[in-house]
Design a protein around this motif. Structure first.
Motif, short mmCIF file in Angstrom:
data_model
loop_
_atom_site.label_atom_id
_atom_site.label_comp_id
_atom_site.label_asym_id
_atom_site.label_seq_id
_atom_site.Cartn_x
_atom_site.Cartn_y
_atom_site.Cartn_z
N ALA A 184 -7.00 -37.19 4.08
CA ALA A 184 -7.93 -36.07 4.10
C ALA A 184 -7.53 -35.13 5.22
CB ALA A 184 -9.36 -36.55 4.30
N LEU A 185 -7.81 -33.85 5.03
CA LEU A 185 -7.41 -32.84 6.01
C LEU A 185 -8.60 -32.34 6.81
CD1 LEU A 185 -5.18 -31.04 7.19
CD2 LEU A 185 -5.70 -29.38 5.38
N LYS A 186 -8.50 -32.52 8.10
CA LYS A 186 -9.46 -31.95 9.05
C LYS A 186 -8.78 -30.74 9.68
CE LYS A 186 -13.32 -32.39 11.65
NZ LYS A 186 -14.68 -32.35 11.08
N TRP A 187 -9.28 -29.53 9.39
CA TRP A 187 -8.60 -28.29 9.79
C TRP A 187 -9.66 -27.28 10.21
CZ3 TRP A 187 -5.94 -24.77 5.59
CH2 TRP A 187 -5.26 -23.71 6.21
N THR A 188 -9.38 -26.58 11.29
CA THR A 188 -10.35 -25.60 11.78
C THR A 188 -10.76 -24.61 10.70
OG1 THR A 188 -8.53 -24.26 12.63
CG2 THR A 188 -9.59 -25.75 14.18
N ALA A 189 -9.80 -24.20 9.85
CA ALA A 189 -10.10 -23.19 8.83
C ALA A 189 -11.14 -23.66 7.83
CB ALA A 189 -8.81 -22.83 8.08
N LEU A 190 -11.32 -24.97 7.69
CA LEU A 190 -12.26 -25.51 6.71
C LEU A 190 -13.65 -25.71 7.27
CD1 LEU A 190 -9.92 -28.11 4.93
CD2 LEU A 190 -10.23 -25.68 4.47
N HIS A 191 -13.87 -25.26 8.51
CA HIS A 191 -15.20 -25.35 9.13
C HIS A 191 -15.92 -24.02 8.96
CE1 HIS A 191 -15.20 -29.22 11.50
NE2 HIS A 191 -13.97 -29.18 10.99
N ASP A 192 -17.17 -24.08 8.55
CA ASP A 192 -17.89 -22.84 8.25
C ASP A 192 -18.23 -22.03 9.48
OD1 ASP A 192 -20.20 -24.17 9.31
OD2 ASP A 192 -20.60 -25.03 7.35
N ARG A 214 -11.02 -20.76 17.88
CA ARG A 214 -11.75 -22.00 18.12
C ARG A 214 -10.78 -23.17 18.24
NH1 ARG A 214 -17.10 -21.11 16.64
NH2 ARG A 214 -17.53 -22.78 18.12
N ILE A 215 -10.93 -23.96 19.31
CA ILE A 215 -10.07 -25.11 19.56
C ILE A 215 -10.88 -26.39 19.38
CG2 ILE A 215 -8.64 -26.29 21.28
CD1 ILE A 215 -8.24 -23.59 22.65
N PRO A 216 -10.43 -27.32 18.54
CA PRO A 216 -11.19 -28.56 18.38
C PRO A 216 -11.16 -29.40 19.65
CG PRO A 216 -9.08 -28.71 17.24
CD PRO A 216 -9.22 -27.29 17.70
N GLY A 247 -16.76 -31.51 18.03
CA GLY A 247 -17.14 -30.10 18.09
C GLY A 247 -15.99 -29.24 18.60
N TRP A 248 -16.36 -28.12 19.24
CA TRP A 248 -15.38 -27.15 19.71
C TRP A 248 -15.28 -27.20 21.23
CZ3 TRP A 248 -12.79 -25.77 15.69
CH2 TRP A 248 -13.41 -25.52 14.46
N LEU A 249 -14.08 -26.94 21.72
CA LEU A 249 -13.87 -26.85 23.16
C LEU A 249 -14.63 -25.65 23.71
CD1 LEU A 249 -12.10 -28.27 25.37
CD2 LEU A 249 -10.46 -26.41 25.04
N ILE A 264 -2.59 -31.19 26.41
CA ILE A 264 -3.36 -32.19 25.65
C ILE A 264 -4.47 -31.50 24.86
CG2 ILE A 264 -4.93 -34.16 25.88
CD1 ILE A 264 -3.31 -35.03 28.31
N LEU A 265 -5.10 -30.49 25.43
CA LEU A 265 -6.18 -29.78 24.74
C LEU A 265 -5.66 -28.99 23.55
CD1 LEU A 265 -8.23 -28.42 27.80
CD2 LEU A 265 -8.72 -30.44 26.40
N LEU A 266 -4.50 -28.34 23.71
CA LEU A 266 -3.97 -27.48 22.65
C LEU A 266 -3.18 -28.26 21.62
CD1 LEU A 266 -2.74 -24.37 24.70
CD2 LEU A 266 -4.93 -24.72 23.56
N GLY A 267 -2.54 -29.35 22.04
CA GLY A 267 -1.71 -30.09 21.12
C GLY A 267 -0.38 -29.38 20.86
N ASP A 268 0.41 -29.97 19.98
CA ASP A 268 1.74 -29.44 19.66
C ASP A 268 1.85 -29.33 18.14
OD1 ASP A 268 4.39 -28.90 19.19
OD2 ASP A 268 5.19 -30.60 20.33
N GLY A 269 1.79 -28.11 17.65
CA GLY A 269 1.91 -27.86 16.22
C GLY A 269 3.31 -27.47 15.80
N GLY A 270 4.29 -27.71 16.68
CA GLY A 270 5.67 -27.36 16.37
C GLY A 270 6.12 -26.14 17.14
N TYR A 271 6.00 -26.19 18.46
CA TYR A 271 6.38 -25.06 19.29
C TYR A 271 7.82 -24.64 19.02
CZ TYR A 271 2.15 -25.97 22.03
OH TYR A 271 0.84 -26.14 22.42
#
Length: 797
Positions: free
Chosen positions: A399-407, A456-458, A481-483, A513-520
């Motif tokens: 399952a995908l947890k993605w910021t874009a899918l949050h209302d 918004r940052i998770p 929630g959100w940072l 650690i807060l931002l993570g690494d999405g493929g810099y």
């Protein structure tokens, strides 16, 4: 014979008449869908007349009495100039392209519908503050009136034999969601490849290939990272692997959606801050962006004056300057989505293990309308964390947890930048904005500069690896929630008086650690920008523009040396002599006429692919269909291997590393030499020739497509340098501006302003972008003036 000649003459005349009639009809239909540029037009709901000016490039200036009239008017203008492109954006996000294009886009729609973005857009709209809902409702009304005011529907609908459907308020949310997909999706699916890698490789080997940075880094906070040490022969030895597992298929040609932005403070300009931005995206006709200026009174009575670019589909200036601040964006490439491993109930596949035990999977039916074909029905299965999209390497559902899918991940807070006066206030707005997470660089007329993260940052629990699919069935794993904005990284007036970002790692821990690494991205581009900024102590607009155009191949200089070293040690065969002759003209730049640049670039990729094939072979021994995901930092690993030349990482087809490195050089030479004209004709511009096309041109006859598309100019630039450029990817705009001195600023963009091929603004400004001759940041004198009036009767010229 006479009768036959007479009949032939009549036939030819009739045929000619028919052809002329068809061409005339087509011309009239095209003319009928042209936007209204002059005179006056009715627009229901305006509080007062609105003036719409266009300069010679079609840049639009809207002069209105209030912000609501601005929203209604830009909706009207966007629809008349760009409705088809707006329609594509909302359909790309919602998975509704097949309604226009039939089965050709069905596979894409089936994948996209799993997100259920139209439903989420409606929910996100309902969560907006009332004033933001009002902006989108009024924009919607303006869009639909603009569309209805055309005498003929936009010509792409004539070509596709379809009709446009009315704009809805939530469609603007869908356009924003389309940008989430453009900017985030490659990072999200990259993690599936990382998961397969991690399952097949020892931890140290995996880390050696996939660290967050190395010596090329140029972060804003912290220092460059040390790359992990070479794995030992006990951890991985590729010499005994089956030769069939070695496939040199690493895809290095893909483009990362990203950007450059940088700024210098007023102490280095003898005035206000200077802010530069060039956003790198897929290039098209017309351009994604729309040159826009808003003029309307503020609550205090002073004029709001905002110039920049809007995104058709949304009533906001995305990037711009308002006489007080200038702001800019680059994609952050943090990690803002997670794959959740779903444990299904072995006795009931409709249940999964959640934090409170077995829970029911929610199912919904998505109906996909397909042109000239029956509807497709898709069943979407959802968990508390998000929809089930795919499966992991071991077939466990994900399952995908993605910021874009949050209302609550989307809002229109960026509107507030229109009347913001300081960088301090601007960063507060950016941190609370509902957009894809971006690096935000801003400067003000007092000379202050700032950087922070916008969007918004998770807030993660930090007890799982966010780069890999994880089990979230335990209550202490996941998002909380959100940072809070006060925990975002922030730089205000750095000691260096300089800021820069380029899709690379900008911070060290704890912020990393807060931002993570999405493929810099590899830091070569950011390093070159940073170093350019430290070459001077005073800056002008042209100084920053020259950095944007910098296509020096500093990153490849060591590869040039490596190639020269090995061909100079080789026997002077004809192919080696050809290589030496072609490399003699190396200038260290990605110029369109450079043969040497193309050779060195191709050599690097040949060597890289060959070396990485050894790791891929190891993974394929476990996962036979595996392909490497994009490893942006792999340069660090490859160069360390070249320097150390470890025997246990040498692909078994080679006896030693010298053989590998020379063999790659010969392969490159033979591949280039086999093409017409041989090696010496293989200029970089031949490969890097513009392919900036209209979305429909690929399905049209060549003579029509050539009319729609931009010219195939050979282009300088490449990856890993400030001037990012490939045939259909690169700077979607370039701007340099000081707030309060917008008249001195510069701007250019490819692809043109208007979407109508008969418009005087179709392709406008593209030649400036190609020729490095930027236009003024502010619109020029009015070329055409249209008045929008809140009245029932109107004269159209």
């Amino acid at each position: 014979m006479t009768i036959n000649s007479h009949l032939l003459r009549r036939f030819l005349i009739t045929t000619l008449f028919s052809v002329v009639l068809v061409i005339s009809l087509a011309w009239l239909l095209l003319r009928g869908s042209l936007p209204h540029y002059e005179g006056s037009a009715n627009l229901t709901g305006l509080s007062a007349p609105v003036t719409v000016e266009r300069d010679q490039l079609g840049s639009v200036t809207i002069i209105a009495k209030n912000r609501l009239d601005i929203a209604r008017s830009i909706g009207f203008i966007h629809a008349q100039e760009r409705f088809f492109e707006m329609d594509l954006m909302r359909r790309q996000a919602a998975g509704e392209l097949s309604e226009l294009f039939g089965s050709a886009t069905l596979t894409n729609d089936l994948e996209t519908r799993k997100y259920r973005m139209r439903k989420r857009a409606k929910l996100a709209f309902s969560r907006l503050p009332q004033e933001q809902q009002q902006q989108l409702d009024i924009y919607r009304d303006g869009v639909n009136e603009g569309l209805d005011a055309l005498k003929v529907r936009p010509y792409p609908y004539l070509l596709t034999q379809t009709k446009p459907t009315a704009w809805q308020s939530e469609d603007s949310i869908l356009v924003i969601l389309a940008m989430f997909r453009i900017l985030n999706e490659s990072s999200i699916y990259r993690e599936l490849g990382l998961s397969a890698m991690r399952s097949a490789l020892p931890a140290n080997v995996y880390q050696f290939l996939n660290s967050s940075g190395g010596p090329w880094d140029a972060p804003l906070i912290g220092e460059a990272l040390d790359w992990p040490l070479l794995p030992s022969a006990e951890e991985i030895n590729v010499r005994g692997l089956d030769a069939d597992l070695f496939q040199k298929d690493y895809n290095y040609e893909g483009n990362m959606p990203g950007s450059n932005n940088f700024a210098v403070s007023g102490s280095l300009t003898k005035g206000g801050a200077l802010v530069a931005n060039d956003m790198h995206l897929t290039l098209r006709v017309p351009n994604l962006w729309f040159r826009t200026r808003f003029l309307y009174p503020s609550d205090s009575g002073a004029d709001n004056d905002i110039t920049g670019i809007s995104l058709p589909g949304v009533p906001i200036i995305v990037l711009g300057s308002n006489r007080h601040i200038a702001w800019s964006f680059t994609n952050s490439y943090g990690d803002f989505a997670d794959w959740v491993r779903i444990t299904l109930d072995p006795n009931d596949k409709q249940r999964y293990l959640g934090t409170s035990g077995w829970q029911s999977i929610e199912e919904s039916k998505e109906i996909i309308k397909v042109k000239n074909a029956p509807d497709e029905i898709l069943t979407v299965r959802e968990t508390k964390w998000g929809p089930i999209i795919t499966s992991d390497h071991d077939n466990v559902p994900l399952a995908l947890k993605w910021t874009a899918l949050h209302d609550d991940a989307i809002n229109l807070n960026l509107i507030q930048l229109e009347h913001t006066k300081t960088t301090h206030d601007a960063v507060n707005i950016a941190q609370q904005s509902g957009i894809p997470v971006q690096n935000f660089v801003v400067g003000d007329r007092a000379g202050n500069i700032s950087w922070t993260i916008a969007g918004r940052i998770p807030k993660r629990t930090n007890n799982f690896d966010p780069q890999l699919p994880s089990d979230w069935s335990k209550s202490d794993v996941g998002w909380r929630g959100w940072l809070a904005p006060q925990h975002y990284p922030l730089i205000y007036n750095p000691d260096s008086q300089r800021l820069w970002t380029a899709n690379t790692r900008t911070v060290n821990d704890p912020y990393l650690i807060l931002l993570g690494d999405g493929g810099y991205d590899l830091g070569a581009r950011a390093t070159q920008i940073r170093d350019n900024l430290f070459l001077k102590n005073t800056f002008t607009v042209n100084d920053l523009y020259s950095i944007q155009l910098d296509h020096r191949a500093l990153f490849l200089s060591r590869w040039y040396d490596l190639l020269n070293q090995h061909i100079n040690q080789a026997e002077d065969t004809p192919i080696i002599l050809e290589l030496k002759q072609s490399l003699a003209n190396w200038t260290g730049e990605a110029t369109a006429n450079s043969v040497a640049y193309r050779i060195v670039r191709k050599y690097r990729y040949q060597v890289t692919s060959t070396i990485l094939s050894a790791f891929t072979a190891k993974i394929r021994s476990v996962h036979p269909s595996f392909s490497l995901p994009r490893l942006n930092q792999a340069e660090h690993a490859v160069w360390q291997i070249i320097q150390a030349q470890p025997h246990h990482l040498l692909p078994p087809e080679f006896g030693n590393w010298e053989e590998l490195l020379l063999s790659c050089a010969i392969q490159v030479a033979e591949q280039l030499n086999a093409q017409p004209g041989g090696i010496t004709a293989r200029q970089w511009g031949e490969k890097n020739q513009a392919q900036i096309k209209h979305p429909l041109s690929q399905n049209l006859p060549t003579f029509i497509a050539n009319w729609l598309d931009m010219p195939p100019n050979p282009l300088p630039g490449d990856s890993n340098m400030p001037r990012i450029q490939s045939p259909n990817f690169g700077a979607s705009q370039r701007s340099v501006v000081t707030p309060g001195k917008e008249e001195e600023g510069i701007f250019d963009m490819p692809g043109g302003q208007s979407g109508h091929l008969l418009s005087p603004y179709y392709g406008s400004g593209h030649d400036h972008w190609v020729s490095e001759n930027p236009t003024s940041f502010l619109p020029g004198p009015a070329d055409k003036i249209l008045t929008l009036i809140p009245a029932d009767k109107v004269s159209l010229n």
